[in-house]
Write a protein that holds these residues in place. Structure first.
Motif, mmCIF file in Angstrom:
data_model
loop_
_atom_site.group_PDB
_atom_site.id
_atom_site.type_symbol
_atom_site.label_atom_id
_atom_site.label_comp_id
_atom_site.label_asym_id
_atom_site.label_seq_id
_atom_site.Cartn_x
_atom_site.Cartn_y
_atom_site.Cartn_z
ATOM 1 N N THR A 77 0.765 8.185 3.914
ATOM 2 C CA THR A 77 -0.006 7.265 3.077
ATOM 3 C C THR A 77 -1.500 7.579 3.113
ATOM 4 O O THR A 77 -2.178 7.548 2.080
ATOM 5 C CB THR A 77 0.239 5.804 3.518
ATOM 6 O OG1 THR A 77 1.645 5.533 3.454
ATOM 7 C CG2 THR A 77 -0.492 4.823 2.608
ATOM 8 N N THR A 89 -8.727 -6.208 4.397
ATOM 9 C CA THR A 89 -7.789 -5.145 3.997
ATOM 10 C C THR A 89 -7.025 -5.516 2.735
ATOM 11 O O THR A 89 -6.412 -4.653 2.107
ATOM 12 C CB THR A 89 -6.769 -4.840 5.119
ATOM 13 O OG1 THR A 89 -5.903 -5.980 5.308
ATOM 14 C CG2 THR A 89 -7.452 -4.491 6.415
ATOM 15 N N TYR A 95 -5.200 0.642 5.236
ATOM 16 C CA TYR A 95 -3.889 0.961 5.820
ATOM 17 C C TYR A 95 -4.033 1.346 7.290
ATOM 18 O O TYR A 95 -3.196 0.996 8.126
ATOM 19 C CB TYR A 95 -3.222 2.089 5.029
ATOM 20 C CG TYR A 95 -1.753 2.226 5.341
ATOM 21 C CD1 TYR A 95 -0.843 1.276 4.894
ATOM 22 C CD2 TYR A 95 -1.272 3.279 6.102
ATOM 23 C CE1 TYR A 95 0.509 1.378 5.185
ATOM 24 C CE2 TYR A 95 0.076 3.390 6.408
ATOM 25 C CZ TYR A 95 0.963 2.435 5.942
ATOM 26 O OH TYR A 95 2.293 2.524 6.247
ATOM 27 N N LEU A 137 0.823 -1.216 0.000
ATOM 28 C CA LEU A 137 0.000 0.000 0.000
ATOM 29 C C LEU A 137 0.853 1.258 0.000
ATOM 30 O O LEU A 137 0.554 2.222 -0.717
ATOM 31 C CB LEU A 137 -0.942 -0.011 1.206
ATOM 32 C CG LEU A 137 -2.135 -0.971 1.107
ATOM 33 C CD1 LEU A 137 -2.875 -1.059 2.437
ATOM 34 C CD2 LEU A 137 -3.100 -0.531 -0.004
ATOM 35 N N THR A 138 1.925 1.283 0.796
ATOM 36 C CA THR A 138 2.788 2.480 0.797
ATOM 37 C C THR A 138 3.466 2.638 -0.559
ATOM 38 O O THR A 138 3.597 3.756 -1.071
ATOM 39 C CB THR A 138 3.845 2.409 1.913
ATOM 40 O OG1 THR A 138 4.646 1.238 1.761
ATOM 41 C CG2 THR A 138 3.199 2.392 3.276
ATOM 42 N N PHE A 191 -3.578 8.764 -0.359
ATOM 43 C CA PHE A 191 -4.806 8.179 -0.897
ATOM 44 C C PHE A 191 -5.942 9.206 -0.921
ATOM 45 O O PHE A 191 -6.778 9.204 -1.829
ATOM 46 C CB PHE A 191 -5.204 6.946 -0.087
ATOM 47 C CG PHE A 191 -4.409 5.713 -0.415
ATOM 48 C CD1 PHE A 191 -4.327 5.267 -1.730
ATOM 49 C CD2 PHE A 191 -3.732 5.008 0.571
ATOM 50 C CE1 PHE A 191 -3.582 4.124 -2.055
ATOM 51 C CE2 PHE A 191 -2.996 3.878 0.261
ATOM 52 C CZ PHE A 191 -2.909 3.435 -1.054
ATOM 53 N N ALA A 216 -8.529 1.839 0.322
ATOM 54 C CA ALA A 216 -7.101 1.586 0.551
ATOM 55 C C ALA A 216 -6.615 2.342 1.785
ATOM 56 O O ALA A 216 -5.847 1.801 2.592
ATOM 57 C CB ALA A 216 -6.291 1.996 -0.680
ATOM 58 N N ILE A 235 -5.607 -3.930 -2.033
ATOM 59 C CA ILE A 235 -4.250 -4.162 -2.534
ATOM 60 C C ILE A 235 -4.317 -4.815 -3.907
ATOM 61 O O ILE A 235 -3.672 -4.365 -4.869
ATOM 62 C CB ILE A 235 -3.446 -5.050 -1.559
ATOM 63 C CG1 ILE A 235 -3.307 -4.372 -0.197
ATOM 64 C CG2 ILE A 235 -2.062 -5.365 -2.136
ATOM 65 C CD1 ILE A 235 -2.645 -5.237 0.867
#
Length: 648
Positions: free
Chosen positions: A564, A626, A589, A545-546, A568, A585, A630
């Motif tokens: 982050t 989660t 995170y 995600l990062t 987003f 997203a 991704i």
């Protein structure tokens, strides 16, 4: 003042509000009127209790502390760095200074005459509101970075989130005073002081005949406005009271009241029936009442950290911050808020470590005092996402110096970095396994070398270079010269603009981690080693995600957003068609950050590896949920950067 100097002054001012709100025609006379002052370390620009001068000030270079004289000595209330505006009471209230300004490092200061700026205030509503907000908040310094939440005063600015539990296990223990000491505006100052003494309170509210609050007089006002200024105590209290008085409703709840006091820098807050000053007074609360309840509040911890250079004390305060963190996490406080608080505490530790280190090195390197530098936080701390005391990635960037000073500058900043890292380790942080620290000579370099580093990574994106990109592209200035960082950032984005294929390599790197669920929809766990059968939440869920957020924000050439969550958030604005995906997203995170931090606190480690079998059914499902953003984001990136063709 010559036109060249006026132009340079204007260019500098234009970078910071409220001057950034001005048109060229408005800014030019202001820049022309600026008086440039040079003050050396140890000097004082103005002192607490002195009459306000006909100027307000902007720090061009150096470091200034605004301190309050207390029975225990000077206490730091504000830290001014490049671009900060201070001494605004001259502009707004023409009252004595509430704090003293101490020059910590040799400083260049721009003094702007009030009379020149008055016309701007009258004609430019944005500028007027900017200063008015600072004055209403009781702030002597108005920071340029209020919107970024990087300093303590801005952490509490947004009270719209779910902060209802904040830091108090039992808020009801705090008692409001309902028997408010009051007087009429024509009461003499000495009579008001006697009333305060008789009632053993530190304030008196000045009220109209209808019991509406007109102002407030405190012990501090008596010291600074009456005694220190030789003001006649026979005069009416209305001439020295603080007015207008800030009011809230008692029904607002303790948390709202606490945040208001922090945000507005108040020692007392008046409660009225409807929350306005056109309503009868029904109570008062003092900061002393709050502090009795707040052993682990951010305000108390940050204040304590800013006023100590004892590393043992710093370690103890950081230990207390971890207790606060646990409470925040377990009570579902907004992760953006939590991360901002912990980032601020970590930043203050670094700032204090720099002070300790610079003072230690001063006798051996007197010529280095004027050399501009910047301490950079990298990786998760650079993104303002480091909650636990895991390894800190950091570096030092300093200005290019003449050839004859290169060796001594290299030695000085190397020792500075070593000393800072030593303090961080003493405060409980882990050393970086990859030695990406300011104690490593490779990451203590002048601007020209840093530019070459980034150019090389962009033009020759080897696997090793891309690994460094994932750490170094999230750099953030913690202390020092922001202009050096801005110059480096401009260089980086210029290079990316000329080498767009770099983003394809970055995209390929962002997709190196497969989705965290296997074919049978179970967690992909480690196959061997000490963490066998455990799930790597960092590498398999958080890093994708990062990496994806960084890639996409770089592709839009957006400067200045490292976090982050905020990346987003910004991407949702830039790409409305994908707004829902980016929102999901960001939420994913947040969940991952919370889970890792809680795991780390419970296991007393970095929280990176989680045993899936130790999770309850709901936790397992929450974690699996989660992973969906991704996979979707990886597919978007695969198509957008044509990676199927790129790999051929």
């Amino acid at each position: 003042m010559s036109n060249v100097i006026v132009k340079r002054v204007a260019e500098f001012l234009k970078r910071f509000p409220p001057f950034s709100f001005l048109s060229p025609s408005e800014l030019e006379p202001v820049a022309r009127s600026v008086e440039i002052q040079y003050l050396e370390s140890g000097e004082t620009l103005f002192r607490q209790g002195e009459a306000a001068r006909p100027h307000f000030f902007i720090l061009k270079e150096g470091l200034v502390h605004l301190v309050e004289d207390t029975p225990n000595g000077d206490e730091i209330r504000e830290v001014c760095d490049e671009g900060d505006v201070f001494g605004v009471l001259a502009l707004l209230g023409k009252r004595p200074y509430l704090l003293s300004s101490k020059i910590i490092e040799n400083s260049l200061i721009y003094a702007v005459p009030v009379e020149v700026f008055e016309k701007v205030l009258e004609e430019n509503s944005r500028v007027a509101l900017f200063f008015a907000a600072g004055f209403a908040a009781g702030q002597v310094v108005v920071r340029q970075d209020l919107s970024q939440g990087q300093k303590a005063r801005s952490l509490f600015r947004n009270t719209t989130g779910d902060h209802s539990l904040l830091i108090f296990s039992d808020p009801a223990q705090v008692r409001y005073s309902e028997n408010v000491l009051k007087c009429a505006p024509d009461t003499s100052i000495e009579d008001a002081a006697q009333l305060m003494t008789n009632s053993q309170v530190s304030s008196i509210v000045v009220c109209s005949g209808e019991d509406f609050p007109l102002g407030i007089l405190t012990d501090k006002d008596l010291r600074s406005k009456v005694v220190a200024s030789g003001f006649s105590p026979k005069k009416p209290v209305s001439e020295v009271m603080t007015s207008p008085v800030v009011t809230v409703k008692k029904q607002d709840g303790f948390t709202t009241i606490y945040l208001e006091m922090i945000r507005r820098r108040l020692h007392h807050l008046v409660l009225t029936e409807d929350g306005s000053s056109d309503s009868p007074v029904c109570g008062i609360i003092a900061d002393h009442d709050i502090f009795l309840s707040m052993g682990n509040s951010p305000a108390v911890l940050i204040h304590g950290m800013m006023n100590t250079l004892d590393v043992r004390d710093m370690r103890l305060i950081r230990d207390r911050a971890e207790q606060m963190l646990r409470y925040y996490l377990e009570n579902e406080i907004s992760m953006e808020f939590v991360a901002s608080v912990m980032t601020e505490i970590n930043d203050v530790i670094i700032t204090q470590a720099l002070k300790i280190s610079k003072e230690k090195l001063k006798p051996d390197f007197p010529e280095m005092g004027e050399t501009r530098f910047c301490f950079l936080s990298l990786g998760s701390e650079g993104r303002e996402e480091q909650l636990l005391r895991t390894d800190l990635d950091n570096a030092i960037l300093y200005q290019d110096v003449p050839p004859e000073l290169e060796t001594i500058a290299s030695e000085y900043f190397q020792k500075l970095g070593e000393n800072v890292v030593e303090v961080l380790l003493a405060c409980g942080f882990d050393p970086c396994p990859g030695k990406i620290m300011a104690s490593n000579p490779e990451w203590v370099q002048p601007l020209s070398v840093w530019k070459n580093y980034f150019s090389d990574w962009i033009h020759h994106p080897s696997p090793e270079a891309l690994m460094k990109v994932s750490i170094f592209f999230d750099y953030r200035s913690v202390a020092g010269s922001k202009s050096l960082v801005e110059e480096l950032t401009q260089h980086v984005y210029k290079e990316i603009g000329q080498k767009r294929i770099f983003l394809n390599f970055l995209a390929q790197n962002a997709l190196k981690n497969p989705p965290p669920l296997g074919f049978f929809k179970d967690f992909v766990v480690e196959k061997s080693g000490e963490n066998r059968d455990q799930f790597d939440i960092k590498a398999r869920a958080m890093l994708p995600l990062t990496d994806l957020a960084r890639l996409l924000i770089l592709s839009h050439q957006v400067v200045g957003i490292n976090n982050t969550f905020k990346r987003f958030e910004k991407l949702s604005e830039l790409e409305p068609s994908n707004a829902e995906l980016f929102s999901q997203a960001g939420k994913a995170y947040e969940i991952l950050m919370r889970m890792r931090a809680l795991e780390g606190l419970h296991q007393r480690n970095n929280g990176r590896y989680i045993k899936p079998q130790s999770l309850g059914k709901i936790q397992r499902q929450l974690l699996k949920n989660t992973f969906s953003p991704i996979s979707e984001l990886q597919e978007v990136v695969n198509i957008r950067f044509q990676l199927d063709y790129f790999r051929r």
